[in-house]
Design a protein around this motif. Structure first.
Motif, short mmCIF file in Angstrom:
data_model
loop_
_atom_site.label_atom_id
_atom_site.label_comp_id
_atom_site.label_asym_id
_atom_site.label_seq_id
_atom_site.Cartn_x
_atom_site.Cartn_y
_atom_site.Cartn_z
N CYS A 242 0.84 -1.20 0.00
CA CYS A 242 0.00 0.00 0.00
C CYS A 242 0.88 1.25 0.00
O CYS A 242 1.66 1.47 0.93
N TYR A 243 0.71 2.09 -1.03
CA TYR A 243 1.53 3.29 -1.17
C TYR A 243 1.06 4.42 -0.25
O TYR A 243 1.76 5.41 -0.08
N ASP A 244 -0.10 4.28 0.34
CA ASP A 244 -0.63 5.32 1.23
C ASP A 244 -0.23 5.10 2.69
O ASP A 244 -0.62 5.88 3.55
N GLU A 245 0.50 4.04 2.96
CA GLU A 245 0.84 3.72 4.34
C GLU A 245 2.36 3.68 4.56
O GLU A 245 3.11 3.14 3.74
N VAL A 246 2.78 4.26 5.68
CA VAL A 246 4.16 4.16 6.15
C VAL A 246 4.20 3.12 7.26
O VAL A 246 3.31 3.08 8.12
N VAL A 247 5.22 2.27 7.25
CA VAL A 247 5.39 1.28 8.31
C VAL A 247 6.69 1.58 9.06
O VAL A 247 7.74 1.75 8.45
N ILE A 248 6.59 1.66 10.38
CA ILE A 248 7.75 1.96 11.22
C ILE A 248 7.97 0.82 12.21
O ILE A 248 7.04 0.42 12.92
N ASN A 249 9.17 0.28 12.22
CA ASN A 249 9.61 -0.68 13.23
C ASN A 249 10.64 0.01 14.11
O ASN A 249 11.63 0.53 13.61
N ALA A 250 10.41 0.04 15.42
CA ALA A 250 11.32 0.77 16.31
C ALA A 250 11.34 0.14 17.69
O ALA A 250 10.45 -0.62 18.07
N ASN A 251 12.38 0.48 18.45
CA ASN A 251 12.45 0.09 19.85
C ASN A 251 13.24 1.14 20.62
O ASN A 251 13.73 2.11 20.05
N HIS A 252 13.34 0.94 21.92
CA HIS A 252 14.10 1.88 22.74
C HIS A 252 15.60 1.69 22.49
O HIS A 252 16.07 0.58 22.24
N GLY A 253 16.34 2.79 22.56
CA GLY A 253 17.79 2.71 22.39
C GLY A 253 18.21 2.67 20.94
O GLY A 253 17.51 3.18 20.06
N LEU A 254 19.35 2.05 20.67
CA LEU A 254 19.90 1.99 19.32
C LEU A 254 19.04 1.15 18.39
O LEU A 254 18.37 0.20 18.83
N GLY A 255 19.07 1.47 17.11
CA GLY A 255 18.29 0.73 16.13
C GLY A 255 18.95 -0.56 15.67
O GLY A 255 18.36 -1.32 14.90
N GLU A 256 20.16 -0.82 16.14
CA GLU A 256 20.91 -1.99 15.70
C GLU A 256 20.16 -3.29 15.98
O GLU A 256 20.16 -4.21 15.17
N SER A 257 19.49 -3.36 17.13
CA SER A 257 18.79 -4.59 17.49
C SER A 257 17.57 -4.82 16.60
O SER A 257 17.12 -5.95 16.42
N VAL A 258 17.02 -3.72 16.03
CA VAL A 258 15.90 -3.85 15.10
C VAL A 258 16.40 -4.40 13.77
O VAL A 258 15.85 -5.34 13.19
#
Length: 233
Positions: free
Chosen positions: A195-211
């Motif tokens: 879907c071009y109308d949606e942004v998906v964000i994956n995040a966690n606390h601290g550095l993004g390396e673990s994501v």
């Protein structure tokens, strides 16, 4: 060495896609932590040293040679590579300039190969990044990123994608390390349903390396770009 905020825009063959994107984002006024790139040419003395090793010929054989064995040996040789006086001088001058424009004494040392992050070949997870690097460990971290370009996985992936094995190219980013409350990855369209109308964000606390590495189960946010609303959390 090319700083992110320089007016000149280098070719991707010089700095790699990652560094070029950071330069473009800096030029557009986005809040990119300041830094600079050690270009492909910066590492030419090291490449030249490795070219004169017997293992290098294994990479040029039509049938591919003993790629795994050659890769391991070349990585071992990388561990003994020393910075030339010119390399040390250039790096020292660039660091001095960076320290004058930013706060903190920690750096992120990141690979930026001209062959990674391409439309048809990502090399995802192949090249190495080191976070939280102090000045006294900077040379070691740079060598670590450079050495990762001779990883066995890289050579086999190159072979699958039709890249020449005897032309390794890598640039390395030295960037001010931020201390994030949270970090992650944002996709400008929803990769799960296209879907071009949606942004998906994956995040966690601290550095993004673990994501990025998959070490943690990140928080998920799906945002409707048209309505500017979070539709799923």
């Amino acid at each position: 060495i090319i700083f992110f905020n320089e007016n000149r825009q280098p070719k991707v063959e010089q700095v790699g896609g990652k560094a070029l994107a950071l330069m473009k984002m800096t030029g557009a006024g986005m809040p990119v932590p300041p830094g600079f790139t050690l270009t492909v040419d910066y590492f030419e003395p090291w490449i030249d040293t490795l070219r004169h090793s017997p293992e290098w010929t294994e990479l040029t054989k039509p049938e591919g040679g003993e790629i795994g064995k050659a890769a391991k040996t070349l990585q071992g040789l990388c561990g003994n590579l020393q910075f030339t006086e010119h390399q040390k001088s250039e790096l020292g001058n660039a660091l001095k300039t960076l320290q004058e424009t930013s706060h903190g004494n920690l750096y992120a040392v990141r690979s930026s190969s001209p062959e990674e992050d391409l439309e048809g070949a990502s090399f995802a997870g192949g090249y190495e990044t080191t976070l939280g690097v102090t000045v006294n460990l900077l040379e070691s971290a740079i060598r670590h990123s450079f050495t990762s370009s001779f990883d066995e996985r890289i050579f086999y992936y190159k072979k699958e994608q039709g890249f020449r094995l005897d032309q390794p190219r890598i640039a390395v980013i030295i960037q001010h390390q931020v201390n994030p409350e949270s970090a992650g990855v944002a996709f400008s369209l929803n990769p799960l349903n296209n879907c071009y109308d949606e942004v998906v964000i994956n995040a966690n606390h601290g550095l993004g390396e673990s994501v990025v590495s998959g070490e943690s189960e990140p928080d998920l946010f799906v945002v409707d770009k048209v309505k500017s609303e979070i539709v799923e959390t």
